[in-house]
Design a protein around this motif. Structure first.
Motif, PDB file in Angstrom:
ATOM      1  N   GLU A 308       0.883  -1.050  -0.039  1.00 15.42           N
ATOM      2  CA  GLU A 308      -0.090   0.002   0.000  1.00 15.42           C
ATOM      3  C   GLU A 308       0.839   1.072  -0.156  1.00 15.42           C
ATOM      4  O   GLU A 308       1.519   1.489   0.979  1.00 15.42           O
ATOM      5  N   VAL A 309       0.818   1.991  -1.241  1.00 13.47           N
ATOM      6  CA  VAL A 309       1.831   3.081  -1.363  1.00 13.47           C
ATOM      7  C   VAL A 309       1.116   4.272  -0.065  1.00 13.47           C
ATOM      8  O   VAL A 309      -0.152   4.389  -0.167  1.00 13.47           O
ATOM      9  N   GLY A 310       2.046   4.771   0.722  1.00 10.26           N
ATOM     10  CA  GLY A 310       1.565   5.850   1.520  1.00 10.26           C
ATOM     11  C   GLY A 310       1.190   5.083   3.071  1.00 10.26           C
ATOM     12  O   GLY A 310       0.886   6.014   3.647  1.00 10.26           O
ATOM     13  N   PHE A 311       1.182   4.050   3.018  1.00  8.57           N
ATOM     14  CA  PHE A 311       0.652   3.612   4.546  1.00  8.57           C
ATOM     15  C   PHE A 311       1.314   4.210   5.617  1.00  8.57           C
ATOM     16  O   PHE A 311       1.006   4.682   6.492  1.00  8.57           O
ATOM     17  N   GLY A 312       3.043   4.032   5.344  1.00  9.47           N
ATOM     18  CA  GLY A 312       3.906   4.347   6.271  1.00  9.47           C
ATOM     19  C   GLY A 312       3.451   5.782   7.002  1.00  9.47           C
ATOM     20  O   GLY A 312       3.402   6.497   7.814  1.00  9.47           O
ATOM     21  N   ARG A 313       3.335   6.534   5.693  1.00  8.83           N
ATOM     22  CA  ARG A 313       2.949   8.276   5.653  1.00  8.83           C
ATOM     23  C   ARG A 313       1.674   8.476   6.519  1.00  8.83           C
ATOM     24  O   ARG A 313       1.679   9.386   7.451  1.00  8.83           O
ATOM     25  N   LYS A 314       0.913   7.627   6.146  1.00  9.20           N
ATOM     26  CA  LYS A 314      -0.443   7.855   6.912  1.00  9.20           C
ATOM     27  C   LYS A 314      -0.284   7.616   8.262  1.00  9.20           C
ATOM     28  O   LYS A 314      -0.915   8.349   9.125  1.00  9.20           O
ATOM     29  N   VAL A 315       0.446   6.573   8.726  1.00  9.07           N
ATOM     30  CA  VAL A 315       0.713   6.382  10.316  1.00  9.07           C
ATOM     31  C   VAL A 315       1.252   7.182  10.897  1.00  9.07           C
ATOM     32  O   VAL A 315       0.866   7.851  11.778  1.00  9.07           O
ATOM     33  N   LEU A 316       2.315   7.919  10.234  1.00  9.57           N
ATOM     34  CA  LEU A 316       3.281   8.978  10.761  1.00  9.57           C
ATOM     35  C   LEU A 316       2.255  10.154  11.085  1.00  9.57           C
ATOM     36  O   LEU A 316       2.642  10.907  11.946  1.00  9.57           O
ATOM     37  N   SER A 317       1.522  10.306  10.141  1.00 14.46           N
ATOM     38  CA  SER A 317       0.737  11.693  10.187  1.00 14.46           C
ATOM     39  C   SER A 317      -0.120  11.699  11.539  1.00 14.46           C
ATOM     40  O   SER A 317      -0.246  12.637  11.967  1.00 14.46           O
ATOM     41  N   ALA A 318      -0.558  10.376  11.805  1.00 16.71           N
ATOM     42  CA  ALA A 318      -1.351  10.248  13.065  1.00 16.71           C
ATOM     43  C   ALA A 318      -0.647  10.955  14.310  1.00 16.71           C
ATOM     44  O   ALA A 318      -1.153  11.373  15.155  1.00 16.71           O
ATOM     45  N   PHE A 319       0.609  10.518  14.081  1.00 22.06           N
ATOM     46  CA  PHE A 319       1.558  10.867  15.354  1.00 22.06           C
ATOM     47  C   PHE A 319       1.695  12.572  15.346  1.00 22.06           C
ATOM     48  O   PHE A 319       1.619  13.310  16.243  1.00 22.06           O
ATOM     49  N   GLU A 320       1.970  12.830  13.942  1.00 27.48           N
ATOM     50  CA  GLU A 320       2.316  14.239  13.728  1.00 27.48           C
ATOM     51  C   GLU A 320       1.201  15.255  14.106  1.00 27.48           C
ATOM     52  O   GLU A 320       1.299  16.246  14.808  1.00 27.48           O
TER      53      GLU A 320
ATOM     54  N   VAL B 315       9.672  12.887   4.660  1.00 29.58           N
ATOM     55  CA  VAL B 315      10.545  12.187   3.580  1.00 29.58           C
ATOM     56  C   VAL B 315       9.781  11.213   3.048  1.00 29.58           C
ATOM     57  O   VAL B 315       9.673  10.951   1.621  1.00 29.58           O
ATOM     58  N   LEU B 316       8.754  10.269   3.800  1.00 28.92           N
ATOM     59  CA  LEU B 316       7.808   9.177   3.011  1.00 28.92           C
ATOM     60  C   LEU B 316       6.946   9.846   1.959  1.00 28.92           C
ATOM     61  O   LEU B 316       6.835   9.361   1.108  1.00 28.92           O
ATOM     62  N   SER B 317       6.443  11.029   2.285  1.00 26.84           N
ATOM     63  CA  SER B 317       5.790  11.702   1.224  1.00 26.84           C
ATOM     64  C   SER B 317       6.287  11.934  -0.098  1.00 26.84           C
ATOM     65  O   SER B 317       5.678  11.790  -1.034  1.00 26.84           O
ATOM     66  N   ALA B 318       7.599  12.257  -0.020  1.00 26.73           N
ATOM     67  CA  ALA B 318       8.469  12.179  -1.264  1.00 26.73           C
ATOM     68  C   ALA B 318       8.459  11.196  -2.121  1.00 26.73           C
ATOM     69  O   ALA B 318       8.358  11.154  -3.274  1.00 26.73           O
TER      70      ALA B 318
END
Lengths: 439, 439
Positions: A308-320, B315-318
């Protein structure tokens, strides 16, 4: 060849300590510029002069009588002067201080007098020029530091002097209002002086013989680190090792000046050299071990996550979204774990979990608390095969359950997650395998 | 107690193979429902009947003569019928097929005849009812699979039968247009039948005695895996191990039905059991090893990165902006590494780097190519201390330089990054330490 020498409070707490410092300075004619701190504690029950000054000034600001308190401070200095058999009087200085306290000159002014007066004594004792930092270390009106003006004024002034004493910790605005550095104190002054005079070394004299490979509260008599890079230092300090404040190394680091951490009470010890880079082969494969307790791991599972492209980014956004910084994010297949600081995370736990669910729709989220992270740091690890094997074998023999491993391509450190309860055992096991048994 | 048995193409390639299959089915009266594939290759130079059908239909669609090709297909089936001494004629079936080919019934229809005809022979040979999958495996008009209707029709039909043969690979719309599964083929049919009849086990008969701990192209005669969880299977298959397609295990997994991978040519071998969860103690600490080459690591450094909320997300967004999925993101202090697939990344390399610079302002970005990732997978690792130590000691002894380590809280796998050149050596070293020397 110019060396700048900075001495900490415990190195200047008494006449006896001053005498040691005098011997150190005189032993090397390259030690031309001296940055003293205020007198520290003479024993564990003693009070630092800086703290006495704050307390005294609090009374002044409350318009109460502070004469007794100021007298005690004066006595501290007189004990040093007398102990060194100097013919120096601080009567005029203390009269000015008393007046300024009454005029409510500010607690930063008050605190700065500890270094100011110690600088005067030091200059007298050494026969060096005294340079009041208020004239050469420049702050802006808003209290921020003015690096460019400082470098210019400090350089001009010191270039005219053979040697001098520049008290640490404070400076002033161009209008003459005294300001102090908020963190890093006299270490910063030493660093600024080193840069301004293009020193070949910045010697930072303390009460320890340099940095230690591991925390002496965990390891008995840990070996000192002989040479450490700024990068390694930053890694160890980030993970809780007590070292110089970031701000205090910045000026010398920029200028490429090595720092030498030395021990006033053991001047023959080589101490630790802090350098930008080095071909110095480290004594052990690892340079240091440091760690912190109090982490939480948030373990997130989702089938086909890796596709799933973007999965890691979505999770990290929740923390941010909740203003929470993550420490590490090791991932497996269809699973990722986010390590965060417990105090920061605890209050927002449910908000973060609901944000992860909303953003990333995981199959499950599991939280584990009371975890510690340990960083094994060393520029020698990259060129030594088997470092990881030795670490994890040692931890296995010590019955430590490894909950997380993180090692990226830099190969300068390995981060290991263990239970808080295993923290000391893990550090001991790693220290033993690399240092005690010298593997 | 009902078992569903599915046989792959090589298990049904000839009369000899059919006889083996017959013996297997008759050996256990619980083997009530049989899902056959089309006849596969009898030897390495042979052609699968399905491929013969596609080729034959291509001629039909091009309005060329396909009678010779269709006759060859008929001969394949007749060889089986004669070899088994059955009194069965497929003349009528082939007449219908010939007519439908002329009507251009579609390549999915054409391909499906391989299983359809094999099912008829199998039913005749066993004396079981034949159920045409076109009547019970239901697709929507758009070609997507209709799970609910299938489960209902299949369940109703099979509940009335003591035993039956249901050919794999195809079904049809309610309007009667034949459709095939795009991936997973007959395995999916077996899984659907198992679910519909509430089977106690789904036996998937192939030409190997279950899944192997490691790739036989790297390890000589690797040991089979006796019991594996769906989770472990997914992890190994993600990392390149050749196993069942995801879609084909989904129905039985949902229904909690275990899958047993067996070998038609060695029916006494226990094969591999695939289960949801198990307390079965694995034979070795690790369940399997798999890996893939062709990764790139993007190593990003930034001073004080760890103190910057949102850095990782930026970074992951990139990568996400460029549609690139990251595999792993181990991090140190002030450094993070992102692992991506080389083929996917190469074309967009500069776009990604410029996006990282724009989003996250790192101090430096370094790229390393030709890296392999290896997953060591095993539910037994969590309860066995020292697994990591053994892995990394073994790799050190084999002179493999470990470039990345990633182990999250799930503790079900450790991901290791090595150079492509070290890939085989690393897998051998890990296999040896856990399996050959049985540690």
């Amino acid at each position: 060849m110019i060396k700048v020498v900075k001495f900490g409070g415990s190195s200047l707490a008494s006449a006896t300590q001053f005498a040691k410092v005098g011997n150190i300075i005189k032993a090397d004619p390259e030690r031309k510029f001296v940055v003293p701190s205020a007198p520290g504690k003479r024993n564990s029950k003693d009070t630092k002069v800086t703290d006495m000054l704050y307390a005294c000034y609090d009374l002044a600001e409350a318009e109460k009588d502070f004469s007794k308190e100021l007298k005690k401070i004066k006595e501290r200095y007189e004990a040093i002067i007398n102990g060194l058999h100097l013919t120096l009087s601080l009567d005029d200085e203390f009269k000015i201080i008393e007046e300024n306290f009454k005029k409510k000159a500010g607690s930063q002014y008050a605190a700065s007098r500890g270094e100011y007066l110690n600088g005067i004594i030091m200059a007298n004792y050494l026969g060096y020029d005294f340079v009041d930092s208020a004239e050469v270390i420049i702050f802006n009106e808003d209290g921020s530091f003015d690096a460019d003006t400082t470098d210019k004024l400090l350089g001009e002034r010191l270039s005219k002097l053979e040697n001098a004493v520049v008290p640490g910790f404070y400076g002033a605005t161009l209008g003459g209002v005294v300001k102090t550095f908020s963190r890093g104190g006299s270490d910063i002054t030493g660093s600024l002086v080193s840069k301004a005079v293009h020193a070949t070394a910045y010697e930072n004299w303390t009460d320890v013989s340099g940095f230690l490979i591991a925390d002496p509260r965990i390891i008995d008599n840990p070996k000192p680190i002989k040479v450490i890079t700024y990068r390694e230092l930053r890694e160890l300090s980030y993970m809780g090792a007590s070292v110089l404040h970031e701000d205090s190394v910045f000026p010398v680091r920029k200028a490429g000046i090595p720092i030498n951490i030395r021990n006033t009470n053991a001047p023959d010890d080589e101490g630790t050299w802090i350098v930008e880079s080095t071909c110095h082969h480290p004594a052990y494969t690892i340079t240091g071990i440091a760690g912190k307790k109090g982490f939480v791991s948030v373990n997130i599972d989702k089938d086909m996550m890796n596709a799933e492209v973007g999965f890691g980014r979505k999770v990290l956004s929740a923390f941010e979204e909740n203003g929470i910084n993550f420490e590490h994010m090791p991932s497996g297949i269809d699973t990722m774990t986010v390590f965060v600081h417990e105090p920061e995370f605890a209050a927002k736990e449910q908000a973060v979990i609901s944000a992860i669910n909303r953003n990333a729709h995981p199959d499950s989220i599991e939280i584990e608390a009371d975890l510690a992270l340990i960083a094994v740091v060393g520029r020698g690890m990259k060129s030594t095969r088997g470092t990881a094997g030795r670490i994890f074998s040692a931890l296995a023999h010590a019955n430590v359950n490894v909950k997380m491993i993180d090692q990226g391509s830099s190969e300068l450190n390995i981060i290991i997650g263990v239970s808080d309860n295993d923290f000391d055992t893990a550090i001991k096991a790693i220290y033993d395998i690399f240092v005690t048994t010298q593997l």
